[in-house]
Design a protein around this motif. Structure first.
Motif, PDB file in Angstrom:
ATOM      1  N   GLU A   1       5.743-112.965 -13.338  1.00  0.00           N
ATOM      2  CA  GLU A   1       6.192-114.111 -12.546  1.00  0.00           C
ATOM      3  C   GLU A   1       7.151-114.984 -13.348  1.00  0.00           C
ATOM      4  OE1 GLU A   1       2.724-116.116 -11.245  1.00  0.00           O
ATOM      5  OE2 GLU A   1       2.166-114.601  -9.754  1.00  0.00           O
ATOM      6  N   GLU A   2       6.848-115.182 -14.642  1.00  0.00           N
ATOM      7  CA  GLU A   2       7.772-115.957 -15.474  1.00  0.00           C
ATOM      8  C   GLU A   2       9.098-115.227 -15.654  1.00  0.00           C
ATOM      9  OE1 GLU A   2       7.329-119.007 -16.597  1.00  0.00           O
ATOM     10  OE2 GLU A   2       5.421-119.079 -15.524  1.00  0.00           O
ATOM     11  N   ARG A   3       9.033-113.908 -15.841  1.00  0.00           N
ATOM     12  CA  ARG A   3      10.275-113.132 -15.955  1.00  0.00           C
ATOM     13  C   ARG A   3      11.082-113.207 -14.665  1.00  0.00           C
ATOM     14  NH1 ARG A   3       8.409-107.497 -18.972  1.00  0.00           N
ATOM     15  NH2 ARG A   3       8.010-108.421 -21.041  1.00  0.00           N
ATOM     16  N   GLU A   4      10.382-113.154 -13.545  1.00  0.00           N
ATOM     17  CA  GLU A   4      11.071-113.260 -12.263  1.00  0.00           C
ATOM     18  C   GLU A   4      11.807-114.592 -12.162  1.00  0.00           C
ATOM     19  OE1 GLU A   4      10.049-112.675  -7.506  1.00  0.00           O
ATOM     20  OE2 GLU A   4       8.498-113.348  -8.898  1.00  0.00           O
ATOM     21  N   LYS A   5      11.163-115.660 -12.618  1.00  0.00           N
ATOM     22  CA  LYS A   5      11.830-116.967 -12.595  1.00  0.00           C
ATOM     23  C   LYS A   5      13.067-116.963 -13.502  1.00  0.00           C
ATOM     24  CE  LYS A   5       7.525-119.482 -11.750  1.00  0.00           C
ATOM     25  NZ  LYS A   5       6.548-120.461 -12.321  1.00  0.00           N
TER      26      LYS A   5
END
Length: 916
Positions: free
Chosen positions: A678-682
């Motif tokens: 999720e952080e990478r997606e952001k």
């Protein structure tokens, strides 16, 4: 339609006297409200103090089931000495009736009922009677002015009749008491125990304590003894001297006094037993029994007093049971005081002054028991009614906050109801409880009127909360006063009535009138203050102390509030769900249950052998033979077998721990992978937005001729690569979510949420104690113990096997004693056999193999321990490397990256650099 017919159609512009009066009241109320709004803390604190004071007063009010109804007549429970004859009861009751008729002009007539009728629906002994005292109209009374005073005066007058006790009650009330509790008095104390003499002694002591309690009258102690009986106690040594038996003397005694059948008398076809007994003159006194002559075997006659002690003694009168236990009743009526306070005081006196033997206890019934049961029912009815009122308020305003504001009228109304009950000297009763339920429903009407007006003003555009309150209360003062006064004045006749049935109506009306009047007065000031506190803009400031006070007010109401909030799927929640729902864990727990059941098979005996033979077993005669035998190992074998089964259960429990640890590890791994993705997606979404902006700028520069097509192509390729990365990340998120669904055994895709995604580095040290408790090591130890137990089982098989048997057979023919024995004569034999293993090579090989397996388990245990320590050290090293990298990014890496991004963006915007 009725309004159109009644209300005048002429419009009058001049104000009427009611309009002028209300105008003055509205102006006066507005000025006071404006002042009160400046002191919200003082007003709310005062209300809380009043509410606490009302609760204290309520605890001191006392209580009764329902107030006594003045039925107009008296039912006098009259009793004479136990065992009295019918004529004695008639004489005493006639004397009692004559005193009442002669001394009290209020008495119109007296009707007495003694004993039971032909249909025993109301069984009573001969010494008990019901005396119905029919009174004249209360206006003609001269001796007393109230029923209680008249009953006390009559009770003192009846003390002139010796040996009689009288209890004054109302007829219907007495019958209801008897139907509901089994006794006629208002309060019934039941002493339960075993010995009748002990019960009678305790009842006498309890009756003396009841007389000391103020308000108790007409104390009645149930008589369980007092019936005179002639008791014959035989002297057995004397009977032996005369060669007499107890049965012989009893037969003579029975024939003399009860009669004995001597023959039959025939009259036509009918026949009758002819009984012979002593003359009536010889059966009247104690001396007649003592002088009874008893014949002896020697031909002489001996008086009964020589053979036995003959005396008159008191015997049991009656034995009452309840719930299969003996009990005795001490009852009393209550006058000039409420039932609850009398019983509470009596309980304190009994606990202090009456010590009960072991197994004896006292229960308090009658009107007190009815009051307790009614309070239990009210404890359900009142909360349910309050809850329904709150639901209706919520549905009306579609707001929990405004529903609670209106709900504040309920404690305000309770204050007035309780205080007015105390001022009028009325105890709490079921009538008052019903009045409180009605009061709570009416009390919220004032709040509905005010809140509806406040909402209308806010909807019309009035934004100032103070002006909304001042205008709304001024407009709605008349409806509020009408709502309270109409209901209060409607109950006023019930509160002041003194006619028949007024005793029940008076508490209900008192509660409603007091509650509405005080609630209306307080609502006109408290509700506007609460509305201002709740509706005033907060401007992101913390809650003030006034709001805390308001919260305390609603806590005092004990209102159920359901606050719904979005449930976040945290790591701990994922762990809990996995432990309770994971399929592998469920299987392992079932295996533990399986091995738990297998413990009961440790002592499993082989089948019993039953045989039957018939034929020429011993001689030419046909004989038969039957028997049964059972074989079993030595007891040590079954002990070892149980140890083996216990070790297998331990292995299953260790395996469950390993599975649980593995599931937790997988859940935590997937959980943090999803958070990382999720952080990478952001990050990639931010990169995509940056690359999109760069692509737009490059296209503008190419169109303006400031750059080449290469810069635009490079920006487009970079943005496409970012979108491909985003697709891969979202695909991995979906994959890990699916795996997490399988682990948690859920029906929906979980969304992990972490409140803080930052982690700090620290020193990690190995704990030897925790390492020793690792499930893998526990499993290795249990495996080693299993093979050791298996070795013990195999060794125990080298022990002898025993057989027990029994045989039953016939041996027909002439025996050694020259007697002929037929088939009916049976001969018995017992057998004891021992099976000793002689060829033990195979069994010893099994023992050696199990010992080798035990050593293998030990080596595997050492390997597991070393492997765990190696994995631990590798994990610590990986953790330290990751912590160092994280520390770098937290200290300087993120700050430098932001600086580079800021500088590059500014230079690109200023044209100092291009995208390449």
């Amino acid at each position: 339609m009725m309004s159109s017919l009644v209300i005048s159609k002429k419009i009058r512009k001049e104000p009427t006297w009611s309009d002028k009066l209300m105008s003055k009241l509205e102006n006066f109320y507005s000025r006071i409200l404006a002042v009160v709004l400046k002191f919200p803390k003082l007003v709310i604190a005062t209300v809380l103090i009043l509410f606490a004071g009302s609760l204290f007063v309520l605890s001191r009010l006392g209580g009764e089931f329902i107030p006594s109804l003045e039925e107009g007549d008296f039912a006098v429970d009259t009793r004479v000495l136990t065992g009295s004859s019918l004529q004695t009861t008639i004489d005493q009751t006639q004397k009692t009736a004559k005193i009442l008729l002669d001394r009290f002009p209020e008495v119109e007539k007296v009707v007495t009922k003694i004993g039971s009728g032909e249909v025993p629906t109301d069984p009573m002994p001969m010494e008990a009677s019901d005396m119905m005292v029919i009174l004249k109209d209360k206006k003609e009374w001269v001796t007393a002015h109230t029923f209680n005073d008249l009953a006390d005066t009559m009770g003192r007058a009846l003390q002139d009749v010796p040996g009689i006790t009288a209890g004054f009650q109302y007829p219907v009330q007495m019958r209801f008491n008897e139907l509901m509790t089994g006794a006629r008095q208002d309060v019934v104390c039941k002493i339960f125990g075993e010995d009748l003499d002990t019960l009678a002694s305790l009842a006498s002591k309890l009756g003396a304590l009841v007389n000391k309690v103020k308000g108790s009258q007409d104390v009645y102690i149930e008589t369980v003894t007092g019936i005179p009986q002639i008791v014959v106690n035989y002297k057995r040594p004397v009977l032996a001297e005369y060669n007499l038996h107890v049965e012989d003397v009893n037969q003579v005694l029975q024939a003399a006094f009860a009669g004995q059948v001597a023959g039959q008398v025939f009259e036509g076809e009918r026949r009758f037993d002819l009984a012979v007994r002593l003359k009536t003159e010889k059966r009247r006194n104690l001396e007649d029994v003592q002088q009874l002559l008893v014949p002896t075997p020697a031909g002489t006659q001996v008086p009964l007093y020589i053979l036995a002690d003959v005396a008159i003694k008191d015997g049991p009168n009656q034995i009452q049971r309840e719930d299969a236990k003996r009990r005795i009743v001490v009852g009393f009526n209550v006058r000039s005081r409420d039932v609850q306070s009398v019983v509470n005081e009596l309980q304190l006196v009994v606990d202090k002054n009456l010590r009960l033997p072991t197994g004896y206890y006292i229960t308090y019934g009658g009107a007190f028991e009815n009051l307790r049961q009614a309070k239990d029912r009210l404890s359900i009815a009142v909360p349910v009614s309050l809850l329904l009122i709150f639901f209706l308020l919520y549905f009306a305003f579609n707001s929990i906050k405004q529903g609670l504001l209106i709900y504040s009228a309920i404690p305000l109304s309770a204050i007035g109801g309780i205080f007015l009950l105390a001022l009028r000297g009325l105890p709490f009763s079921i009538s008052a409880g019903v009045g409180f339920i009605a009061l709570f429903g009416v009390a919220v009407l004032n709040g509905i009127v005010l809140i509806a007006e406040f909402n209308r003003l806010r909807k019309d555009g009035e934004q100032d909360v103070y002006q909304t309150v001042l205008k709304g209360t001024k407009v709605r003062l008349r409806p509020v006063l009408m709502t309270a006064l109409v209901a209060s004045l409607g109950f006023l006749p019930m509160a002041l009535s003194k006619g028949a049935g007024a005793e029940v109506q008076r508490p209900l009306a008192t509660v409603v009138i007091g509650g509405l009047l005080l609630a209306t007065f307080l609502t006109l000031f408290v509700l506007p203050i609460l509305y201002v506190l709740f509706e005033k803009p907060s401007k992101n400031k913390p809650m003030s102390k006034s709001m805390h006070v308001v919260s305390l007010l609603f806590v005092a109401l004990s209102l159920p509030q359901w606050l719904t909030a979005q449930q976040k799927f945290t790591l701990q929640q994922a762990m809990d769900s996995a432990i309770s729902r994971n399929l592998l864990l469920k299987q392992d727990r079932l295996k533990v249950d399986y091995h738990q059941q297998m413990l009961s098979t440790a002592v499993a005996l082989p089948g019993s052998s039953i045989f039957l033979e018939a034929g020429q077993l011993n001689s030419a005669f046909i004989d038969n033979k039957m028997g049964i035998s059972q074989s079993f190992y030595a007891p040590g074998y079954y002990k070892k077998q149980k140890q083996l089964l216990q070790s297998e259960k331990k292995i299953a429990e260790s395996q469950t721990g390993i599975t649980e640890l593995s599931v937790k590890k997988d859940v935590a791994s997937l959980f943090y992978r999803l958070l990382v993705l999720e952080e990478r997606e952001k990050l990639w979404m931010r990169s995509d937005s940056l690359l999109s902006a760069f692509e737009k700028r490059s296209r503008l520069r190419v169109n303006e001729g400031e750059s080449s097509q290469l810069e635009l192509s490079t920006a487009s390729i970079q943005r496409g690569a970012a979108q491909v990365q985003l697709q891969n990340i979202r695909r991995d998120i979906k994959k890990y979510q699916t795996q997490l669904v399988f682990l948690l055994n859920l029906d929906e895709l979980p969304i992990p949420v972490s409140s803080d995604f930052r982690y700090g580095a620290g020193q990690v040290q190995m704990d030897s104690a925790l390492m020793a408790q690792h499930p893998w090591l526990q499993w290795g130890q249990d495996k080693q113990k299993q093979y050791q137990a298996m070795t013990g089982v195999e060794k125990s098989k080298l022990m002898p096997e025993f057989t027990l048997g029994y045989t039953n057979m016939s041996i027909r023919g002439i025996g050694a004693d020259d007697k002929f024995y037929d088939a009916s004569k049976r001969f018995h034999t017992a057998q004891l056999g021992i099976a000793i293993p002689l060829f033990t090579a195979a069994q010893k090989a099994r023992i050696r193999s199990s010992m080798i397996q035990a050593r293998i388990a030990g080596e595997e245990m050492d390997y597991l321990e070393k492997k765990l320590r190696q994995d631990w050290n590798e994990a610590v090293q990986d953790y330290q490397v990751a912590s160092a990298q994280l520390q770098y990014f937290q200290d300087s890496g993120i700050r430098e990256a932001k600086q580079i991004e800021f500088t590059a963006t500014r230079q690109l915007q200023q044209g100092e650099i291009n995208f390449l």
